[in-house]
Design a protein around this motif. Structure first.
Motif, short mmCIF file in Angstrom:
data_model
loop_
_atom_site.label_atom_id
_atom_site.label_comp_id
_atom_site.label_asym_id
_atom_site.label_seq_id
_atom_site.Cartn_x
_atom_site.Cartn_y
_atom_site.Cartn_z
N LYS A 25 0.71 -1.33 0.07
CA LYS A 25 -0.12 0.07 -0.01
C LYS A 25 0.96 1.31 0.02
O LYS A 25 0.69 2.20 -0.74
CB LYS A 25 -1.02 0.00 1.14
CG LYS A 25 -2.06 1.13 1.43
CD LYS A 25 -2.59 1.14 2.58
CE LYS A 25 -3.63 2.27 2.64
NZ LYS A 25 -4.45 2.35 3.77
N GLU A 26 2.03 1.13 0.75
CA GLU A 26 2.75 2.53 0.76
C GLU A 26 3.38 2.69 -0.46
O GLU A 26 3.61 3.77 -0.96
CB GLU A 26 3.76 2.21 2.15
CG GLU A 26 3.19 2.33 3.34
CD GLU A 26 4.08 1.83 4.26
OE1 GLU A 26 4.05 2.34 5.91
OE2 GLU A 26 5.09 1.11 4.31
N LEU A 27 3.87 1.59 -1.07
CA LEU A 27 4.57 1.60 -2.35
C LEU A 27 3.77 2.29 -3.54
O LEU A 27 3.99 3.06 -4.15
CB LEU A 27 5.21 0.37 -2.87
CG LEU A 27 6.14 0.32 -4.08
CD1 LEU A 27 7.05 1.42 -4.10
CD2 LEU A 27 6.50 -0.90 -4.51
N ALA A 28 2.57 1.68 -3.31
CA ALA A 28 1.36 2.30 -4.37
C ALA A 28 1.26 3.64 -4.09
O ALA A 28 1.21 4.31 -5.16
CB ALA A 28 0.33 1.43 -4.16
N GLU A 29 1.32 4.21 -3.02
CA GLU A 29 1.08 5.56 -2.91
C GLU A 29 2.13 6.45 -3.48
O GLU A 29 2.02 7.25 -3.60
CB GLU A 29 0.90 5.64 -1.43
CG GLU A 29 -0.65 5.34 -0.67
CD GLU A 29 -0.75 5.46 0.49
OE1 GLU A 29 0.37 6.14 1.49
OE2 GLU A 29 -1.84 5.47 1.29
N HIS A 37 -2.26 -2.83 -8.36
CA HIS A 37 -1.43 -2.74 -9.30
C HIS A 37 -0.09 -3.30 -8.97
O HIS A 37 0.86 -4.01 -9.65
CB HIS A 37 -1.26 -1.40 -10.01
CG HIS A 37 -2.28 -1.03 -10.96
ND1 HIS A 37 -2.64 0.13 -11.42
CD2 HIS A 37 -3.58 -1.68 -11.00
CE1 HIS A 37 -3.66 0.40 -12.03
NE2 HIS A 37 -4.20 -0.84 -11.80
N VAL A 38 0.57 -2.95 -7.66
CA VAL A 38 1.61 -3.37 -7.20
C VAL A 38 1.73 -4.89 -6.87
O VAL A 38 2.46 -5.48 -7.07
CB VAL A 38 2.04 -2.56 -5.96
CG1 VAL A 38 3.29 -3.14 -5.11
CG2 VAL A 38 2.25 -1.02 -6.21
N GLN A 51 6.60 3.37 -18.24
CA GLN A 51 6.23 4.21 -17.13
C GLN A 51 6.27 3.81 -15.63
O GLN A 51 6.90 4.44 -14.77
CB GLN A 51 4.54 4.61 -17.38
CG GLN A 51 4.08 5.64 -16.58
CD GLN A 51 2.43 5.68 -16.94
OE1 GLN A 51 1.95 4.86 -17.43
NE2 GLN A 51 1.92 6.76 -16.05
N ILE A 52 6.04 2.40 -15.72
CA ILE A 52 6.20 1.63 -14.10
C ILE A 52 7.61 1.74 -13.88
O ILE A 52 8.06 1.96 -12.99
CB ILE A 52 5.68 0.12 -14.43
CG1 ILE A 52 4.16 0.31 -14.50
CG2 ILE A 52 6.04 -0.36 -13.14
CD1 ILE A 52 3.54 -0.97 -14.81
N ALA A 53 8.48 1.54 -14.95
CA ALA A 53 10.17 1.35 -14.65
C ALA A 53 10.57 2.94 -14.13
O ALA A 53 11.44 2.62 -13.20
CB ALA A 53 10.82 1.07 -16.02
N GLU A 54 10.09 3.83 -14.77
CA GLU A 54 10.27 5.22 -14.21
C GLU A 54 10.05 5.57 -12.91
O GLU A 54 10.82 5.93 -11.91
CB GLU A 54 9.90 6.33 -15.21
CG GLU A 54 10.59 6.32 -16.51
CD GLU A 54 10.10 7.08 -17.58
OE1 GLU A 54 9.06 7.86 -17.37
OE2 GLU A 54 10.60 7.37 -18.56
N LYS A 55 8.71 4.74 -12.40
CA LYS A 55 8.24 5.05 -11.03
C LYS A 55 9.01 4.29 -10.24
O LYS A 55 9.30 4.87 -8.94
CB LYS A 55 6.62 4.81 -11.21
CG LYS A 55 5.82 5.81 -11.66
CD LYS A 55 4.38 5.33 -11.53
CE LYS A 55 3.43 6.41 -12.33
NZ LYS A 55 1.91 6.05 -11.84
#
Length: 318
Positions: A25-29, A37-38, A51-55
């Motif tokens: 949950k914390e990583l998703a935030e 998604h996480v 996009q996910i790689a950059e995040k």
């Protein structure tokens, strides 16, 4: 075959989260996305896009977007490679299964994996499978030696070949103490008759005695549709005799052993007898008839037979 999950993108994300003490949950935030998604990333249900790689790169120091994209790409290539290997293994399994029963071999050797790649690996390791070309060409591996089998039933080609693979594998694992000597056969015959007549701790005593005389001996379970009673062959200078006890009584065991001992002493010395086709094996050949006579007279002397009543008798049940 499955890819090792320790190298999956999801496993790497999970380890990095643990290092930073982050929950899903914390990583998703932090990534401005949904916790689901996480979760899908970690379980491999969702791929790492640009996009996910950059995040991910923004949250885990020292790991740029290219690292995450390369990780995803390598993982996919590994999966494709393993899938190709599994497909190739499945095709080879099917080819083997057209010649021998792979299912029967797996049951006999306790192979339970569903992966054809692992199945092949274990079959090669546990029963020293020859190549399919060797099997198809009726190689020396399968067809050398002499057989005592039914002439009318239990003659399924695949199952007969399967039993031979199992039997040779069992025999080749046996280490003998002595060296085979044709001049000692009279002594061996006498010892065998004593063991068979006393019928106490029979199989163990037979193995010990044969080993002392340089002959591998063992019992291998019968399998469906392969009515083989006994089998003998020469491996280098060491003879082997394998029985099944298809008929589970001492008379049958005694006859089969003496029958194969005749082959070992008189017929397997001829190299031309080392390439007999199991499927065309002639139960009425001169060698088979001689082995029958040898076994009959070895167990009951000819003078006793001569005293017997002149009625039809079955020499296999003595």
């Amino acid at each position: 075959m499955q890819i090792n999950d320790n190298y999956s993108p999801g496993a790497v994300i999970k380890r990095r989260m643990k290092d930073k003490g982050l929950s899903q949950k914390e990583l998703a935030e932090l990534m401005n996305t949904q916790p689901s998604h996480v979760s899908e990333l970690i379980r491999g249900k969702k791929k790492i896009t640009r996009q996910i790689a950059e995040k991910l790169a923004s949250q885990f120091d020292g790991l740029g977007a290219s690292y995450w994209l390369n990780l995803q790409n390598e993982y996919e290539q590994m999966g494709n490679s393993l899938r190709r290997a599994e497909t190739s293994s499945s095709q080879l399994i099917a080819e083997y299964d057209s010649i021998i029963s792979v299912g029967e071999l797996c049951r006999h050797f306790g192979i339970k994996t569903k992966s054809d790649s692992k199945k092949l690996e274990q079959l090669y390791e546990k029963c020293n499978l020859p190549s399919t070309d060797s099997l198809r060409q009726q190689s020396k591996f399968l067809y050398s030696g002499m057989f005592r089998k039914s002439a009318k039933k239990g003659l399924d080609a695949r199952m007969l070949a399967t039993w031979i693979v199992i039997a040779r594998n069992a025999a080749e694992k046996i280490t003998v103490e002595g060296v085979f000597d044709h001049n000692a056969l009279t002594e061996l015959e006498s010892e065998l008759k004593t063991i068979l007549n006393e019928n106490k701790d029979t199989m163990s005593r037979l193995q010990t005695t044969f080993s002392k005389h340089g002959i591998r001996f063992c019992k291998v379970p019968k399998i469906d549709r392969a009515s083989i009673d006994a089998y003998s062959f020469i491996d280098g200078d060491t003879p082997a005799i394998i029985v099944t006890n298809r008929y589970d009584h001492i008379d049958s065991l005694a006859f089969n052993i003496m029958h194969e001992l005749c082959h070992v002493s008189r017929h397997l010395t001829d190299s031309q007898r080392q390439n007999i086709s199991l499927y065309d094996y002639d139960n009425n050949s001169p060698q088979e008839l001689e082995a029958n006579r040898y076994a009959t007279s070895a167990l009951i002397p000819d003078d006793i037979w001569d005293m017997a009543s002149p009625v039809p008798m079955n020499p296999y049940i003595i």
